[in-house]
Design an enzyme around this catalytic site. Structure first.
Site, mmCIF file in Angstrom:
data_model
loop_
_atom_site.group_PDB
_atom_site.id
_atom_site.type_symbol
_atom_site.label_atom_id
_atom_site.label_comp_id
_atom_site.label_asym_id
_atom_site.label_seq_id
_atom_site.Cartn_x
_atom_site.Cartn_y
_atom_site.Cartn_z
ATOM 1 N N PRO B 106 1.058 -1.113 0.058
ATOM 2 C CA PRO B 106 0.036 -0.020 0.012
ATOM 3 C C PRO B 106 0.972 1.173 0.021
ATOM 4 C CG PRO B 106 -0.394 -1.543 1.826
ATOM 5 C CD PRO B 106 0.635 -2.007 1.248
ATOM 6 N N ASP B 107 0.493 2.259 -0.744
ATOM 7 C CA ASP B 107 1.237 3.597 -0.753
ATOM 8 C C ASP B 107 1.295 4.330 0.352
ATOM 9 O OD1 ASP B 107 1.920 3.185 -3.323
ATOM 10 O OD2 ASP B 107 0.052 4.060 -4.073
ATOM 11 N N ASN B 108 0.109 4.498 1.228
ATOM 12 C CA ASN B 108 0.193 5.399 2.187
ATOM 13 C C ASN B 108 0.016 4.662 3.713
ATOM 14 O OD1 ASN B 108 -0.477 7.391 0.277
ATOM 15 N ND2 ASN B 108 -2.271 6.299 0.196
ATOM 16 N N CYS B 109 0.819 3.801 4.088
ATOM 17 C CA CYS B 109 0.745 3.338 5.220
ATOM 18 C C CYS B 109 1.792 3.609 6.278
ATOM 19 C CB CYS B 109 0.610 1.524 5.166
ATOM 20 S SG CYS B 109 2.217 0.810 4.624
ATOM 21 N N LEU B 110 1.495 3.715 7.554
ATOM 22 C CA LEU B 110 2.361 3.959 8.723
ATOM 23 C C LEU B 110 3.131 2.983 8.867
ATOM 24 C CD1 LEU B 110 -0.348 6.330 10.329
ATOM 25 C CD2 LEU B 110 1.829 7.154 9.448
#
Lengths: 99, 110, 120
Positions: B106-110
């Protein structure tokens, strides 16, 4: 005869208009990529296509389908496959790209 | 990096994601989970299939927030909670579950 | 910290280049981090909203599917320029995303109200 290809949307680019200006009777214009938007039914550009009935208009079917326009293209335009695109380039003297 | 499943070599990137997503199979998933210290249960598989469904629907690997929301919509509000997903995939559920399900990172994972 | 209101302005058609997709990905990233975000489709950007997109044969990801993820990412505020829809003869029934049609005056107001404007 020349095969012209246009790959930009006529709504924000002059390629399609310029191409039409220099197109001779009996020439062919193939709309590809964003150029297919010129064929959208009921717009000023599809009206131009329909009034220029001495020019052959084609659009690349895969590009039309990607953009959701298959059901919505001017009847003055023939949809063609990638293979038919190749055939057109072979049967024309030269290809002029408008981009 | 690579791993071997059923005598087949499976190349992985440096974070352990499949390099070729077409190589995914349930057996590959078991091994990917093992690499993260997770043994897959029915509950894990439910989330894995749901992630694959998400990917088919949106052609996108979800970030955590939309994943929680999607799980809630599809499996009910009991499961649509971060804490539930964290219990199954500790640390970063969106990332680990995507990895095991054979999705791109995923592009936006913390 | 007070939240800043972001307005993304999309003026590019999908598929011809990567800009439409990248802009939508910015929207998803902002949504994933719970930012207050609205998105406006103007000019050729309204082509992104057309339904019946099927890009498998040009080996690209489906843009309509990407936009359909907006709701899950908490992005519910979207607008479409009425004049651009009319010029392209796009009927509202063909919009895959429930974008609110707005005129140019309303768009200018939206631009004024935003703290951060990003135009692609």
């Amino acid at each position: 005869m020349i095969l012209h290809t246009v790959n930009q949307s006529p709504f924000n680019n002059q390629s399609f208009a310029d191409c039409l200006k220099f197109c001779r009777k009996g020439s062919s214009i193939l709309l590809i990529e964003d150029g297919v938007y010129a064929g959208k039914k009921g717009t000023e550009y599809s009206a131009l296509i329909e009034s220029n009935n001495n020019i052959n208009f084609y659009a690349l079917a895969v590009d039309v389908k990607a953009r959701g326009l298959t059901e919505d293209l001017s009847p003055a335009i023939s949809l063609i496959s990638d293979r038919e695109f190749v055939d057109l380039t072979v049967t024309h003297k030269s290809v002029q790209s408008w981009f | 990096m690579e791993m071997i499943v059923d005598q087949q070599t499976i190349p992985l990137d440096k974070e352990g994601f499949l390099k070729d997503l077409n190589q995914w199979s349930p057996a590959v998933a078991e091994q990917l989970a093992k690499n993260e210290g997770i043994t897959l249960s029915q509950d894990h598989w439910e989330i894995i299939s749901l992630l694959q469904q998400f990917y088919r629907e949106f052609e996108l690997s979800p970030a955590m927030r939309p994943l929680v929301k999607y799980v809630g919509q599809q499996l009910g509000s009991d499961k649509g909670k971060s804490i539930y997903l964290l219990s199954l995939f500790p640390g970063s559920p969106a990332k680990f579950a995507a990895k095991i399900a054979g999705l791109p990172k995923p592009d936006n994972c913390l | 910290m007070t939240s800043k209101r972001i307005l993304l302005i999309c003026r590019k058609a999908p598929y011809g280049n990567a800009l439409a997709r990248e802009t939508a990905e910015i929207a998803l990233a902002a949504g994933a981090f719970d930012q207050e975000l609205a998105i406006a489709f103007i000019g050729d950007g309204v082509w992104q909203l057309l339904d019946q997109q099927d890009s498998a044969d040009i080996q690209q990801k489906n843009h309509q599917k990407l936009l359909s993820a907006f709701e899950l990412y908490g992005i519910s505020e979207s607008y479409a320029e009425s004049a651009a829809l009319a010029e392209r003869n796009i009927d509202h029934s063909r919009l895959s995303l429930a974008a609110k049609p707005v005129n140019q005056q309303q768009l200018a107001d939206l631009f004024e109200q935003a703290d951060i404007l990003l135009t692609v």
